[in-house]
Write a protein that holds these residues in place. Structure first.
Motif, PDB file in Angstrom:
ATOM      1  N   PRO A  23    -112.195  -9.918  -4.578  1.00  0.00           N
ATOM      2  CA  PRO A  23    -112.776  -8.635  -4.658  1.00  0.00           C
ATOM      3  C   PRO A  23    -114.284  -8.558  -4.092  1.00  0.00           C
ATOM      4  O   PRO A  23    -114.453  -7.433  -3.386  1.00  0.00           O
ATOM      5  CB  PRO A  23    -113.129  -8.576  -6.221  1.00  0.00           C
ATOM      6  CG  PRO A  23    -112.103  -9.728  -6.673  1.00  0.00           C
ATOM      7  CD  PRO A  23    -111.968 -10.492  -5.508  1.00  0.00           C
ATOM      8  N   LEU A  24    -114.967  -9.601  -3.997  1.00  0.00           N
ATOM      9  CA  LEU A  24    -116.463  -9.280  -3.435  1.00  0.00           C
ATOM     10  C   LEU A  24    -116.354  -9.103  -1.983  1.00  0.00           C
ATOM     11  O   LEU A  24    -116.940  -8.486  -1.480  1.00  0.00           O
ATOM     12  CB  LEU A  24    -117.152 -10.637  -3.765  1.00  0.00           C
ATOM     13  CG  LEU A  24    -118.635 -10.607  -3.269  1.00  0.00           C
ATOM     14  CD1 LEU A  24    -119.296  -9.406  -3.871  1.00  0.00           C
ATOM     15  CD2 LEU A  24    -119.366 -11.938  -3.531  1.00  0.00           C
ATOM     16  N   LEU A  25    -115.454  -9.985  -1.185  1.00  0.00           N
ATOM     17  CA  LEU A  25    -115.468  -9.641   0.246  1.00  0.00           C
ATOM     18  C   LEU A  25    -114.599  -8.412   0.542  1.00  0.00           C
ATOM     19  O   LEU A  25    -114.974  -7.664   1.576  1.00  0.00           O
ATOM     20  CB  LEU A  25    -114.415 -10.939   0.892  1.00  0.00           C
ATOM     21  CG  LEU A  25    -114.275 -10.698   2.176  1.00  0.00           C
ATOM     22  CD1 LEU A  25    -115.669 -10.988   3.004  1.00  0.00           C
ATOM     23  CD2 LEU A  25    -113.127 -12.029   2.797  1.00  0.00           C
ATOM     24  N   LEU A  26    -113.867  -8.082  -0.392  1.00  0.00           N
ATOM     25  CA  LEU A  26    -112.983  -6.754  -0.004  1.00  0.00           C
ATOM     26  C   LEU A  26    -114.055  -5.792  -0.238  1.00  0.00           C
ATOM     27  O   LEU A  26    -114.264  -4.694   0.304  1.00  0.00           O
ATOM     28  CB  LEU A  26    -112.024  -6.629  -0.893  1.00  0.00           C
ATOM     29  CG  LEU A  26    -110.914  -5.355  -0.853  1.00  0.00           C
ATOM     30  CD1 LEU A  26    -110.171  -5.534   0.446  1.00  0.00           C
ATOM     31  CD2 LEU A  26    -110.099  -5.267  -1.896  1.00  0.00           C
ATOM     32  N   GLY A  27    -114.906  -5.634  -1.302  1.00  0.00           N
ATOM     33  CA  GLY A  27    -115.775  -4.694  -1.404  1.00  0.00           C
ATOM     34  C   GLY A  27    -117.169  -4.692  -0.153  1.00  0.00           C
ATOM     35  O   GLY A  27    -117.305  -3.389  -0.001  1.00  0.00           O
ATOM     36  N   ILE A  28    -117.539  -5.629   0.379  1.00  0.00           N
ATOM     37  CA  ILE A  28    -118.261  -5.794   1.386  1.00  0.00           C
ATOM     38  C   ILE A  28    -117.659  -5.072   2.611  1.00  0.00           C
ATOM     39  O   ILE A  28    -118.159  -4.238   3.397  1.00  0.00           O
ATOM     40  CB  ILE A  28    -118.719  -7.127   1.687  1.00  0.00           C
ATOM     41  CG1 ILE A  28    -119.573  -7.726   0.525  1.00  0.00           C
ATOM     42  CG2 ILE A  28    -119.618  -6.935   3.078  1.00  0.00           C
ATOM     43  CD1 ILE A  28    -119.925  -9.256   0.599  1.00  0.00           C
ATOM     44  N   VAL A  29    -116.445  -5.397   2.937  1.00  0.00           N
ATOM     45  CA  VAL A  29    -115.757  -4.804   4.085  1.00  0.00           C
ATOM     46  C   VAL A  29    -115.427  -3.289   3.801  1.00  0.00           C
ATOM     47  O   VAL A  29    -115.466  -2.611   4.796  1.00  0.00           O
ATOM     48  CB  VAL A  29    -114.326  -5.613   4.095  1.00  0.00           C
ATOM     49  CG1 VAL A  29    -113.449  -5.047   5.291  1.00  0.00           C
ATOM     50  CG2 VAL A  29    -114.666  -6.984   4.609  1.00  0.00           C
ATOM     51  N   GLY A  30    -115.154  -3.078   2.520  1.00  0.00           N
ATOM     52  CA  GLY A  30    -114.815  -1.592   2.100  1.00  0.00           C
ATOM     53  C   GLY A  30    -115.947  -0.923   2.495  1.00  0.00           C
ATOM     54  O   GLY A  30    -116.000   0.403   3.280  1.00  0.00           O
ATOM     55  N   CYS A 357    -110.751 -11.649   8.096  1.00  0.00           N
ATOM     56  CA  CYS A 357    -110.866 -11.685   6.759  1.00  0.00           C
ATOM     57  C   CYS A 357    -109.749 -12.152   5.975  1.00  0.00           C
ATOM     58  O   CYS A 357    -110.095 -12.599   4.762  1.00  0.00           O
ATOM     59  CB  CYS A 357    -111.380  -9.948   6.376  1.00  0.00           C
ATOM     60  SG  CYS A 357    -113.053  -9.620   6.981  1.00  0.00           S
ATOM     61  N   GLY A 358    -108.660 -11.739   6.335  1.00  0.00           N
ATOM     62  CA  GLY A 358    -107.412 -12.275   5.706  1.00  0.00           C
ATOM     63  C   GLY A 358    -107.401 -13.738   5.547  1.00  0.00           C
ATOM     64  O   GLY A 358    -107.278 -14.536   4.313  1.00  0.00           O
ATOM     65  N   MET A 359    -108.049 -14.565   6.539  1.00  0.00           N
ATOM     66  CA  MET A 359    -108.038 -16.209   6.483  1.00  0.00           C
ATOM     67  C   MET A 359    -109.116 -16.484   5.757  1.00  0.00           C
ATOM     68  O   MET A 359    -108.957 -17.316   4.786  1.00  0.00           O
ATOM     69  CB  MET A 359    -108.373 -16.581   8.036  1.00  0.00           C
ATOM     70  CG  MET A 359    -107.093 -16.340   8.884  1.00  0.00           C
ATOM     71  SD  MET A 359    -107.767 -16.936  10.529  1.00  0.00           S
ATOM     72  CE  MET A 359    -106.325 -16.613  11.568  1.00  0.00           C
ATOM     73  N   LEU A 360    -110.040 -15.533   5.533  1.00  0.00           N
ATOM     74  CA  LEU A 360    -111.119 -16.185   4.565  1.00  0.00           C
ATOM     75  C   LEU A 360    -110.736 -16.000   3.060  1.00  0.00           C
ATOM     76  O   LEU A 360    -110.785 -16.822   2.290  1.00  0.00           O
ATOM     77  CB  LEU A 360    -112.403 -15.175   4.752  1.00  0.00           C
ATOM     78  CG  LEU A 360    -113.369 -15.328   5.943  1.00  0.00           C
ATOM     79  CD1 LEU A 360    -114.573 -14.228   6.062  1.00  0.00           C
ATOM     80  CD2 LEU A 360    -114.062 -16.724   5.786  1.00  0.00           C
TER      81      LEU A 360
END
Length: 372
Positions: A23-30, A357-360
């Protein structure tokens, strides 16, 4: 099966699939995606269809990110060697049968479309090196660093010969980060830096004329303000004219009077700076810093050496992308054609970032599974 039971199963499947996302990484990328779309909408005002194309590019990148997030790191490790070998063979094919555009042979025609194999190596090289050091864990010798350097130099040399100095530098950096995190001794690092500085005169003689011109333009863009220095000067004017708060979205005069060249791709940061100003730049920098820190946190908590090296390399690759792009647009680095992550227009770069990002997310999810 009743509709209620089917709906329950679908909801359960959706929750299980979404669980692979961080969720955190997804929010940053979003956040970066939102900034990118807003900026591109303004920058691409005179390029009909480009904004819609970018929306589709983001959709494809999202699917790729989701797919790679679902793949365990152990499976990613199995594909490291084949990805590197295939990428290397494609670079050789470019050298032999590549398509030349504007004096550069970087593309390979496969019938239905053209591909740029150098893009594959941005992730294939760090994956290969992470796999190599993972296999040598606990028994790394000086020879291993020498072999790792050879693994890195082969694709970098082929990419630089195309010529594509920007991508060559990025691939070199991505591989170097893995070697450094694997425990490269400080004395070796100092030796490499000294050797690189000593080789600068030789590198200058081996550079193409346009590459030397870019370096000279960096030193003094006013020597040819309407020619080679035009890109840098107009970008610097746009950044300066934005002031503290910017001119407002869709209100950039340098942008909409078409003074900024390549304003949807390499120089899109100048568009953002003009319209959102210094405050907008600081916010964007904070988002990129958050992205890098989140990736480093994932690397620090990874359970295998392969995962730690790959995640650490991806974190610093994203930092390098942003730093080099902002630096060249601001006039502190030569123009090398590096896109700004998630902001610049382009499908190939976005797909690569989606993979990263998917790998992370896969590495982070694997850590949780191991702990439970």
């Amino acid at each position: 099966m009743t509709d209620a039971a089917l709906g329950h199963r679908l909801a359960l499947w959706t929750r299980m699939r979404l669980a692979v996302l961080d969720p955190l990484l997804l929010g940053i990328v979003g956040s970066l995606v939102l900034v990118g779309l807003l900026t591109l909408f303004s920058a691409a005002n005179d390029f009909p269809g480009r904004f819609n194309d970018q929306v589709r590019n983001f959709a494809v990148a999202a699917v790729v990110m989701f797919a790679f997030a679902s793949v365990p790191p152990t499976t990613l490790m199995k594909f490291a060697v084949p990805a590197y070998v295939v990428g290397l063979l494609l670079l050789v094919a470019v050298e032999l049968k590549g398509v030349t555009v504007k004096g550069a042979t970087r593309w390979l025609d496969i019938g239905v479309t053209r591909i740029q194999p150098s893009e594959v190596m941005r992730l294939a090289v760090p994956m290969m090196l992470a796999w190599y050091f993972h296999r040598r864990e606990g028994a790394v010798r000086a020879l291993d660093f020498a072999l790792a350097t050879l693994i890195l130099i082969l694709p970098v040399g082929l990419i630089a010969k195309q010529p594509d100095l920007g991508t060559a530098v990025l691939v070199l950096a991505s591989g170097f980060f893995v070697i450094y995190f694997a425990g490269l001794p400080w004395k070796w690092l100092v030796t490499l830096i000294c050797a690189g500085l000593a080789a600068l005169p030789l590198a200058w003689t081996l550079m193409h004329d346009y590459q030397r011109e870019r370096v000279m333009t960096l030193i003094d863009p006013m020597q040819d303000p309407l020619g080679k220095g035009f890109h840098t000067l107009q970008a610097m004017i746009a950044i300066g004219s934005g002031g503290p708060l910017g001119k407002g979205w869709m209100q950039g005069t340098q942008t909409h009077l078409e003074f900024i060249p390549e304003r949807t791709t390499d120089f899109i940061f100048a568009v953002f700076s003009e319209e959102f100003g210094l405050v907008g730049n600081l916010v964007l920098l904070l988002i990129f810093i958050a992205l890098v820190l989140r990736a480093l946190a994932i690397a620090g908590s990874a359970t295998t050496l392969f995962a730690r090296l790959l995640a650490g390399s991806i974190a610093l690759i994203m930092f390098t992308y942003a730093f080099v792009n902002m630096g060249m647009v601001s006039g502190i680095l030569p123009v090398v054609g590096v896109p700004l992550p998630f902001i610049s227009y382009g499908g190939t770069a976005l797909v690569t970032l989606g993979m990263a990002c998917g790998m992370l997310m896969s590495i982070n999810r694997h850590r949780k599974l191991v702990q439970t």
